[in-house]
Design a protein around this motif. Sequence first.
Motif, PDB file in Angstrom:
ATOM      1  N   SER A   1       5.069  -9.497  -9.108  1.00 32.59           N
ATOM      2  CA  SER A   1       3.945  -9.909  -9.580  1.00 32.59           C
ATOM      3  C   SER A   1       2.622  -8.770  -9.808  1.00 32.59           C
ATOM      4  N   TYR A   2       2.699  -7.858  -8.610  1.00 32.52           N
ATOM      5  CA  TYR A   2       1.788  -6.596  -8.775  1.00 32.52           C
ATOM      6  C   TYR A   2       2.470  -5.835  -9.898  1.00 32.52           C
ATOM      7  N   LEU A   3       3.667  -5.630 -10.127  1.00 35.39           N
ATOM      8  CA  LEU A   3       4.141  -4.582 -10.934  1.00 35.39           C
ATOM      9  C   LEU A   3       3.896  -5.153 -12.482  1.00 35.39           C
ATOM     10  N   LEU A   4       3.978  -6.617 -12.597  1.00 31.97           N
ATOM     11  CA  LEU A   4       3.736  -7.267 -13.771  1.00 31.97           C
ATOM     12  C   LEU A   4       2.239  -7.055 -14.128  1.00 31.97           C
ATOM     13  N   ALA A   5       1.203  -7.214 -13.187  1.00 37.07           N
ATOM     14  CA  ALA A   5      -0.230  -6.673 -13.486  1.00 37.07           C
ATOM     15  C   ALA A   5      -0.545  -5.238 -13.917  1.00 37.07           C
ATOM     16  N   GLN A   6       0.330  -4.413 -13.401  1.00 37.48           N
ATOM     17  CA  GLN A   6       0.182  -2.931 -13.646  1.00 37.48           C
ATOM     18  C   GLN A   6       0.578  -2.951 -15.297  1.00 37.48           C
TER      19      GLN A   6
ATOM     20  N   LEU B   1       9.596  -8.156 -22.064  1.00 37.44           N
ATOM     21  CA  LEU B   1      10.088  -7.689 -20.713  1.00 37.44           C
ATOM     22  C   LEU B   1      11.359  -7.887 -20.538  1.00 37.44           C
ATOM     23  N   SER B   2      12.375  -7.207 -20.592  1.00 38.37           N
ATOM     24  CA  SER B   2      13.739  -7.614 -20.856  1.00 38.37           C
ATOM     25  C   SER B   2      14.554  -7.558 -19.292  1.00 38.37           C
ATOM     26  N   ARG B   3      13.805  -6.675 -18.607  1.00 37.40           N
ATOM     27  CA  ARG B   3      14.712  -6.428 -17.381  1.00 37.40           C
ATOM     28  C   ARG B   3      13.483  -6.085 -16.226  1.00 37.40           C
ATOM     29  N   VAL B   4      14.064  -6.976 -15.038  1.00 35.99           N
ATOM     30  CA  VAL B   4      12.900  -6.894 -13.862  1.00 35.99           C
ATOM     31  C   VAL B   4      14.230  -6.779 -12.422  1.00 35.99           C
ATOM     32  N   TYR B   5      13.767  -5.700 -11.676  1.00 41.09           N
ATOM     33  CA  TYR B   5      14.688  -5.639 -10.576  1.00 41.09           C
ATOM     34  C   TYR B   5      14.179  -5.283  -9.274  1.00 41.09           C
ATOM     35  N   SER B   6      14.295  -5.716  -8.100  1.00 38.61           N
ATOM     36  CA  SER B   6      13.778  -5.457  -6.885  1.00 38.61           C
ATOM     37  C   SER B   6      14.768  -5.139  -5.973  1.00 38.61           C
ATOM     38  N   PHE B   7      14.754  -3.878  -5.187  1.00 35.13           N
ATOM     39  CA  PHE B   7      15.573  -3.586  -4.420  1.00 35.13           C
ATOM     40  C   PHE B   7      15.350  -4.462  -2.971  1.00 35.13           C
ATOM     41  N   THR B   8      16.238  -4.635  -2.054  1.00 33.34           N
ATOM     42  CA  THR B   8      16.004  -5.236  -0.779  1.00 33.34           C
ATOM     43  C   THR B   8      14.895  -4.276  -0.017  1.00 33.34           C
ATOM     44  N   GLY B   9      14.039  -5.044   0.535  1.00 37.86           N
ATOM     45  CA  GLY B   9      13.118  -4.226   1.300  1.00 37.86           C
ATOM     46  C   GLY B   9      11.452  -4.055   0.533  1.00 37.86           C
ATOM     47  N   ALA B  10      11.808  -4.654  -0.865  1.00 30.99           N
ATOM     48  CA  ALA B  10      10.237  -4.707  -1.743  1.00 30.99           C
ATOM     49  C   ALA B  10       9.568  -5.736  -1.115  1.00 30.99           C
ATOM     50  N   PRO B  11       8.220  -5.428  -0.985  1.00 35.17           N
ATOM     51  CA  PRO B  11       7.154  -6.615  -0.414  1.00 35.17           C
ATOM     52  C   PRO B  11       7.560  -7.849  -1.452  1.00 35.17           C
TER      53      PRO B  11
ATOM     54  N   PRO C   1       0.777  -1.251   0.140  1.00 34.45           N
ATOM     55  CA  PRO C   1       0.030   0.202  -0.039  1.00 34.45           C
ATOM     56  C   PRO C   1       0.877   1.541  -0.063  1.00 34.45           C
ATOM     57  N   GLU C   2       2.163   1.235   0.291  1.00 30.34           N
ATOM     58  CA  GLU C   2       3.013   2.459   0.388  1.00 30.34           C
ATOM     59  C   GLU C   2       3.405   2.618  -1.138  1.00 30.34           C
ATOM     60  N   LEU C   3       3.201   1.793  -1.972  1.00 30.32           N
ATOM     61  CA  LEU C   3       3.767   1.948  -3.372  1.00 30.32           C
ATOM     62  C   LEU C   3       2.736   2.455  -4.380  1.00 30.32           C
ATOM     63  N   GLU C   4       3.116   2.896  -5.363  1.00 32.84           N
ATOM     64  CA  GLU C   4       2.104   3.254  -6.335  1.00 32.84           C
ATOM     65  C   GLU C   4       3.006   2.897  -7.841  1.00 32.84           C
ATOM     66  N   PHE C   5       2.149   2.810  -8.911  1.00 37.00           N
ATOM     67  CA  PHE C   5       2.745   2.266  -9.975  1.00 37.00           C
ATOM     68  C   PHE C   5       2.984   3.553 -11.034  1.00 37.00           C
ATOM     69  N   ARG C   6       4.043   3.714 -11.620  1.00 36.91           N
ATOM     70  CA  ARG C   6       4.369   4.878 -12.586  1.00 36.91           C
ATOM     71  C   ARG C   6       5.502   4.297 -13.653  1.00 36.91           C
TER      72      ARG C   6
ATOM     73  N   VAL D   1       7.105   2.878  -6.902  1.00 34.83           N
ATOM     74  CA  VAL D   1       7.640   3.834  -6.265  1.00 34.83           C
ATOM     75  C   VAL D   1       6.949   4.298  -4.699  1.00 34.83           C
ATOM     76  N   ASP D   2       7.918   4.771  -4.043  1.00 35.40           N
ATOM     77  CA  ASP D   2       7.205   5.323  -2.692  1.00 35.40           C
ATOM     78  C   ASP D   2       6.359   6.370  -3.200  1.00 35.40           C
ATOM     79  N   LYS D   3       5.191   6.249  -2.822  1.00 34.93           N
ATOM     80  CA  LYS D   3       4.273   7.247  -2.934  1.00 34.93           C
ATOM     81  C   LYS D   3       4.683   8.706  -2.475  1.00 34.93           C
ATOM     82  N   GLN D   4       5.240   8.797  -1.348  1.00 37.71           N
ATOM     83  CA  GLN D   4       5.869  10.224  -0.770  1.00 37.71           C
ATOM     84  C   GLN D   4       6.977  10.548  -1.495  1.00 37.71           C
TER      85      GLN D   4
END
Length: 214
Positions: free
Chosen positions: A97-102, A82-92, A9-14, A43-46
Motif C-alpha cells: 500500500s505504501y508503494l502504491l501511494a508513492q 499496474l500489471s505486476r506487484v511482488y513482495s519478498f518475504t521480509g517486507a513490512p 523506515p528502512e526502505l525508500e521509493f525508487r 529498496v533498502d536505503k543502504q
Amino acid sequence: MPRRPYTLPELEFRQVGADADRVFDSLHYLRNARRGSLNFALVDKQTGTPVTLCSASPLEWRRVAEQVTFLTGIPQEAVWDLSRVYSFTGAPANAVSYLLAQVRRYFQRRDDVQLLTTAVDPNLGFTGSSYLASNWQQWMTVQARPYLYYKGCYMSLREMRASFPAIRSIDELCAADPRAERSRVPLKDSLIFCCRVRGATEALSPEDLVRILR
C-alpha cells in the motif's frame, strides 16, 4: 535478494531498471514480466536491495478502457495499468500500500496520466486490500479466462500471442499442440480496481459494478 525482515523506515521509493523484469520473470506467480513497463520499488536505503516491486504501463485492455471512459470520460491514452506487484518475504505488512501511494505520487508529476487500473485475481486468494488502503476502488469485474499451461508452465495470453502469432485462442492452441493445456475448474471473475491520480477515487455500490464479458 533480501535476507531479513524490514521495517518501512528502512526502505525508500525508487524507479528501478529492467533488472526488475528478472524478479517478475522468475518469482512472480505469472512468471512473465510486462516488457517496456516502468518499474518501481521500495529498496533498502543502504544496499539498494529491492523488497517490494511493481510495474506500470499504458492500459491496453480495450474493454476495460471503454468502461473507464464511459464512467469518467477519461480516454484510454490517459490510463496506465499496474500489471505486476511482488513482495519478498521480509517486507513490512504495509509495504504494498505504501508503494502504491508513492507510484500515485510519481504519476501526479506527469500531465499525461489521469487514472491507474489493475486486475486482482481472487482465484489465487488476492482480495485487493492493499489497493483499498491506497485510495483505489473496485469499479468492475471481468469474466475469467481459463489459465493456459504450456509444457507444464503457466503461459499468459500475451506470451501465447507472441509465441504463436497464427493462433487465435487458448482452445485453438490446445487442439493444435498436445503440450498445451487449459484449466478446467470454474474460475471467479477478475476484479478491476481503479485509482484517480489526482483527488479521491469514488466508490461504487455493488449493484453499480459492471461485469465485462470476454
